[in-house]
Design an enzyme around this catalytic site. Structure first.
Site, mmCIF file in Angstrom:
data_model
loop_
_atom_site.group_PDB
_atom_site.id
_atom_site.type_symbol
_atom_site.label_atom_id
_atom_site.label_comp_id
_atom_site.label_asym_id
_atom_site.label_seq_id
_atom_site.Cartn_x
_atom_site.Cartn_y
_atom_site.Cartn_z
ATOM 1 C CD GLU A 1 98.027 -16.369 -78.980
ATOM 2 O OE1 GLU A 1 98.754 -17.773 -78.872
ATOM 3 O OE2 GLU A 1 97.345 -15.948 -78.957
ATOM 4 C CG ASN A 2 102.918 -12.580 -81.275
ATOM 5 O OD1 ASN A 2 102.665 -14.013 -80.627
ATOM 6 N ND2 ASN A 2 103.692 -11.506 -80.663
#
Lengths: 233, 218
Positions: free
Chosen positions: B46-47
């Protein structure tokens, strides 16, 4: 073209006064504006409200501003890597507002896109929904979350030019282009400041209109938080 | 009884060809090591990664290339990098097929708690609240009981919630459990673990229908 170049971090942050709200780009220690954080420590700016996904570690990143007690309030999604942070929070010295990571990112996006608020399902039915307006769309509940309204954003990019156009490298992109869009005054520090025309317009991540000051950063440490490797075969 | 790798191995069987998968920190990260050959998936971090690869070899680490657990990783051919808003945009828009994450508590209606112990531990929710609010399929990987020996599968969560009514399946060192409209349903037991042991370690009711098979993890 408009020239946004300033000499260094100290000049870039010189008008950030005590009790300012600042958006800081980065994810963990990846893509953080190391030069400007160090300059804020030197300047001694106090009462900062810092909006950043994380709070650094004890001796690096925003942890440096926590150690000197320059941060009054932290708005973040995950703060698990910093013992001094936890101590200040549990003792009540530091005000903390934890918000979901996607909400944090999208509140920046909304600010940069000129939208006052977003609706997100993140946090519905949890304590972070308390006191917030909700709306039902197509049978699903959403929380209304406001766009950030911050006087300053400080980001770090890989390459930039004097017009303020930015390109980020790999996952050091993370929150940087979003926070760049969300600041009233956005300061960008870059590893390479290149001549106008060198960046391919098709590959620019952040248009210079969002960036007000840019400078070439020095002495990047780029510390790795969790060095994980596999055996060579 | 399974070790952490055993739990990850069993969960890897839930990963189907063509899926986009988000793996949380801890045991879920290990799942990537056990995805069978011939199953083509893309891992989302998710980064800002789709197409995340394994850890780098020593000397190949890149400070600019990490996963959501801040670990150094690599990219597979065809990988793509994006910013955090787009990352959660694709999560919110249900483009990610499967989310695997850890938990401190799960309740029989599928509520999950994994971000805060009031007065003791506050690490934050990171991306978990966004993921559980939107994922099509959520599997929890966790130990069946906590360090104090108390069940983590409860009628109702005691800790502050991360999301409500969202967990579909739980894999622990003892069992595979499905979250149904009627509560927890025992699907499989770990090698050498009895149904009685699982019942004793579970604070909520367990729906048990017929003979419960031993899970295969190889």
């Amino acid at each position: 073209m408009i020239n946004k170049v300033v000499a260094n971090a100290d000049e870039a942050i010189k008008d950030i006064t005590d009790n300012s709200t600042i958006l800081f780009g980065g994810f963990g220690l990846c893509g953080i504006p190391e030069n400007c954080i160090n300059a804020l420590v030197r300047k001694g700016t106090k009462g900062i409200t810092a909006i950043s996904n994380n709070a650094g570690v004890d001796d690096f990143g925003l942890g440096l501003l926590l150690n000197t007690k320059q941060i009054k309030k932290m708005i973040a999604s995950y703060v698990g890597e910093n013992a001094e942070f936890e101590r200040q929070m549990l003792s009540g010295e530091l005000e903390v507002d934890l918000i979901p990571q996607g909400t944090l990112a999208t509140r920046c996006l909304a600010a940069g896109y000129g939208m006052p608020a977003i609706f997100t399902p993140a946090g519905v039915g949890t304590e972070i929904a308390e006191g917030k307006e909700t709306r039902n769309f197509n049978g699903k509940e959403y929380l209304m979350e406001m766009a950030f309204d911050a006087p300053f954003a400080i980001v770090k990019a890989w390459k930039g030019d004097s017009a303020g156009n930015l390109i980020f490298r790999s996952t050091a992109r993370n929150f940087n282009p979003l926070m760049a869009m969300a600041g009233k005054i956005t300061i960008a520090e870059v590893e390479e400041l290149v001549p106008l025309g060198e960046l391919n317009p098709d590959y620019i991540h952040t248009p210079g209109i969002y960036v007000h000051r840019i400078f070439k950063g020095e002495n990047y440490e780029k510390r790795i938080e969790q060095r994980t490797v596999k055996a060579k075969v | 009884m399974l070790d952490k790798n055993g739990i990850a191995k069993r969960i890897a069987k839930e990963v189907k060809d063509g899926m986009y998968v988000n793996l949380g920190i801890g045991i879920p990260t290990l799942v990537a090591n056990f995805i069978p050959a011939g199953i083509n998936v893309e891992l989302q971090s998710e980064n800002g990664i789709l197409g995340m690869g394994p850890f780098p070899t020593e000397g190949e680490e890149d400070a600019d290339l990490i996963n959501a657990g801040k670990q150094t990783v690599t990219l597979l051919p065809g990988a793509v990098i994006f910013d955090s808003a787009m990352s959660f945009g694709m999560i919110r828009a249900c483009k990610v097929d499967l989310t695997i994450l850890g938990a401190m508590e799960v309740s029989e209606n599928g509520d999950i708690a994994n971000w805060k112990i009031p007065g003791k531990m506050v690490k934050g929710m990171g991306g978990a609240m966004d993921l559980v609010a939107s994922a099509k399929n959520i599997i929890v990987a966790m130990q069946h009981v906590n360090k104090a020996g108390e069940s983590k599968l409860l009628k109702k969560c005691d800790l502050p919630l991360t999301g409500v009514n969202c967990v579909k399946k739980i894999v622990t060192e003892l069992a595979v459990i499905e979250v149904t409209d009627k509560g927890f349903k025992l699907l499989e037991r770990a090698p050498g673990v009895t149904v009685e042991h699982i019942i004793k370690s579970t604070d909520a009711n367990l729906i048990i229908e017929g003979e419960i098979p031993e899970m295969s993890i190889d």
